[in-house]
Write a protein that holds these residues in place. Sequence first.
Motif, mmCIF file in Angstrom:
data_model
loop_
_atom_site.group_PDB
_atom_site.id
_atom_site.type_symbol
_atom_site.label_atom_id
_atom_site.label_comp_id
_atom_site.label_asym_id
_atom_site.label_seq_id
_atom_site.Cartn_x
_atom_site.Cartn_y
_atom_site.Cartn_z
ATOM 1 N N ASN A 1 -73.468 -55.802 50.936
ATOM 2 C CA ASN A 1 -72.506 -56.074 49.870
ATOM 3 C C ASN A 1 -71.137 -56.456 50.430
ATOM 4 O O ASN A 1 -70.406 -57.242 49.831
ATOM 5 N N ILE A 2 -70.764 -55.850 51.552
ATOM 6 C CA ILE A 2 -69.536 -56.223 52.266
ATOM 7 C C ILE A 2 -70.005 -56.863 53.575
ATOM 8 O O ILE A 2 -70.230 -56.172 54.575
ATOM 9 N N PRO A 3 -70.193 -58.192 53.578
ATOM 10 C CA PRO A 3 -70.954 -58.839 54.654
ATOM 11 C C PRO A 3 -70.237 -59.024 55.984
ATOM 12 O O PRO A 3 -70.886 -59.137 57.021
ATOM 13 N N TYR A 4 -68.898 -59.079 55.984
ATOM 14 C CA TYR A 4 -68.191 -59.385 57.223
ATOM 15 C C TYR A 4 -67.670 -58.111 57.882
ATOM 16 O O TYR A 4 -67.173 -57.195 57.224
ATOM 17 N N ALA A 5 -67.793 -58.073 59.195
ATOM 18 C CA ALA A 5 -67.328 -56.919 59.965
ATOM 19 C C ALA A 5 -66.921 -57.415 61.348
ATOM 20 O O ALA A 5 -67.066 -58.595 61.685
ATOM 21 N N THR A 6 -66.390 -56.511 62.148
ATOM 22 C CA THR A 6 -66.090 -56.831 63.541
ATOM 23 C C THR A 6 -66.882 -55.904 64.436
ATOM 24 O O THR A 6 -67.209 -54.773 64.060
ATOM 25 N N GLY B 1 -78.912 -51.544 74.882
ATOM 26 C CA GLY B 1 -78.500 -50.191 75.232
ATOM 27 C C GLY B 1 -77.010 -50.014 75.396
ATOM 28 O O GLY B 1 -76.538 -48.884 75.576
ATOM 29 N N HIS B 2 -76.242 -51.115 75.318
ATOM 30 C CA HIS B 2 -74.790 -51.023 75.462
ATOM 31 C C HIS B 2 -74.180 -50.538 74.154
ATOM 32 O O HIS B 2 -74.409 -51.112 73.092
ATOM 33 N N SER B 3 -73.388 -49.464 74.209
ATOM 34 C CA SER B 3 -72.777 -48.908 72.999
ATOM 35 C C SER B 3 -71.679 -49.831 72.478
ATOM 36 O O SER B 3 -70.892 -50.371 73.263
ATOM 37 N N CYS B 4 -71.653 -50.018 71.168
ATOM 38 C CA CYS B 4 -70.606 -50.839 70.555
ATOM 39 C C CYS B 4 -70.154 -50.192 69.263
ATOM 40 O O CYS B 4 -70.770 -49.253 68.754
ATOM 41 N N VAL B 5 -69.058 -50.706 68.715
ATOM 42 C CA VAL B 5 -68.474 -50.179 67.482
ATOM 43 C C VAL B 5 -68.457 -51.287 66.441
ATOM 44 O O VAL B 5 -67.959 -52.384 66.701
ATOM 45 N N LEU B 6 -68.996 -50.997 65.262
ATOM 46 C CA LEU B 6 -68.983 -51.924 64.137
ATOM 47 C C LEU B 6 -67.936 -51.440 63.138
ATOM 48 O O LEU B 6 -67.971 -50.297 62.695
ATOM 49 N N LYS B 7 -66.970 -52.298 62.806
ATOM 50 C CA LYS B 7 -65.909 -51.931 61.876
ATOM 51 C C LYS B 7 -66.032 -52.778 60.614
ATOM 52 O O LYS B 7 -66.066 -54.010 60.678
ATOM 53 N N ILE B 8 -66.097 -52.088 59.462
ATOM 54 C CA ILE B 8 -66.216 -52.758 58.174
ATOM 55 C C ILE B 8 -64.875 -52.671 57.456
ATOM 56 O O ILE B 8 -64.305 -51.591 57.317
ATOM 57 N N HIS B 9 -64.380 -53.791 56.993
ATOM 58 C CA HIS B 9 -63.053 -53.878 56.390
ATOM 59 C C HIS B 9 -63.195 -53.986 54.876
ATOM 60 O O HIS B 9 -63.485 -55.049 54.343
ATOM 61 N N GLU C 1 -64.279 -61.619 44.964
ATOM 62 C CA GLU C 1 -62.943 -61.307 45.463
ATOM 63 C C GLU C 1 -63.017 -60.306 46.610
ATOM 64 O O GLU C 1 -62.286 -60.416 47.600
ATOM 65 N N ILE C 2 -63.902 -59.323 46.484
ATOM 66 C CA ILE C 2 -64.072 -58.327 47.546
ATOM 67 C C ILE C 2 -64.572 -58.983 48.822
ATOM 68 O O ILE C 2 -64.075 -58.716 49.913
ATOM 69 N N ILE C 3 -65.563 -59.862 48.672
ATOM 70 C CA ILE C 3 -66.124 -60.544 49.849
ATOM 71 C C ILE C 3 -65.072 -61.436 50.508
ATOM 72 O O ILE C 3 -64.940 -61.462 51.727
ATOM 73 N N GLN C 4 -64.298 -62.161 49.684
ATOM 74 C CA GLN C 4 -63.270 -63.037 50.232
ATOM 75 C C GLN C 4 -62.207 -62.242 50.975
ATOM 76 O O GLN C 4 -61.787 -62.609 52.083
ATOM 77 N N ARG C 5 -61.763 -61.117 50.359
ATOM 78 C CA ARG C 5 -60.751 -60.288 51.015
ATOM 79 C C ARG C 5 -61.314 -59.628 52.267
ATOM 80 O O ARG C 5 -60.626 -59.503 53.277
ATOM 81 N N ASN C 6 -62.569 -59.226 52.209
ATOM 82 C CA ASN C 6 -63.249 -58.646 53.373
ATOM 83 C C ASN C 6 -63.268 -59.640 54.537
ATOM 84 O O ASN C 6 -62.992 -59.278 55.698
ATOM 85 N N TYR C 7 -63.559 -60.889 54.234
ATOM 86 C CA TYR C 7 -63.582 -61.929 55.262
ATOM 87 C C TYR C 7 -62.192 -62.129 55.870
ATOM 88 O O TYR C 7 -62.041 -62.209 57.093
ATOM 89 N N ILE C 8 -61.163 -62.188 55.014
ATOM 90 C CA ILE C 8 -59.797 -62.402 55.496
ATOM 91 C C ILE C 8 -59.357 -61.270 56.424
ATOM 92 O O ILE C 8 -58.771 -61.507 57.483
ATOM 93 N N LEU C 9 -59.648 -60.031 56.041
ATOM 94 C CA LEU C 9 -59.249 -58.876 56.861
ATOM 95 C C LEU C 9 -59.958 -58.880 58.208
ATOM 96 O O LEU C 9 -59.350 -58.595 59.248
#
Length: 253
Positions: free
Chosen positions: A82-87, A8-16, A28-36
Amino acid sequence: LVPLFDPGHSCVLKIHTAISYGTKTKSEIIQRNYILAVQECHVQNAARQYGNMFSAVGTLLEGFGEAPEIIPIYLIHRPANNIPYATVEEELIGDFVKYSVKDGRELNVGRKDSEVGQKCCTFQHWVYEWTEEKLLVTDLQGVGMKLTDIGIATCSKGYKGFKGNCSISFIDQFRALHQCNMYCKLMGLKSLKESQHKPRRNPPMKAPLSKPAPCSTKKMLVNPRSTIRNFTSQSKSISGDRTIPNFLQPWKH
């Protein structure tokens, strides 16, 4: 795995996304996504460690009060996307305010003169002095005393193996534009304009972190480089330690 947030705790998911960087293939997109995503975690959690150090010193001083807190962010891996990494981070509820921007300038007087605004400016000054003028925490913003979306600028060679995500010019602009306030004086920080003309001297007093502050803390001047011994082990990730800190370990969703 231990959950990062209670149910129930609100959180924010950010996709780079990496599309704007000109990458073409999926790998290349996945690798750059991970780096960001990793860079954002590294920058904000490094700034959080400095914030914890600043709080440990400042809150010992009579009249300082509460210190700003930079919230932690975490790397999350979503294999089915498709863009697997996020914060992911805590959602801050309330009026979102900017106290400084990425080019090192402090914002309008109304925000800068608030308690949070002044303490953010002092935090920048403290870190700048602690790192021997080689690192600046900037882009300070958030709700109340909780801050997020932080930026860090470092000198051209970085600071102890760490490089920020902002231009070195931000450090020059901060040095030229920063004006000390009452909290800078409480922390015993020297005026940046004064330090450009005089050799820096360490104040004689130290503020130990392992014991409660004595009653005489009102007159104590705290030099940032003479304290924080208990935080040495926590700062290895900033100092070039090659082990992966907990906040960079992917959390699978």
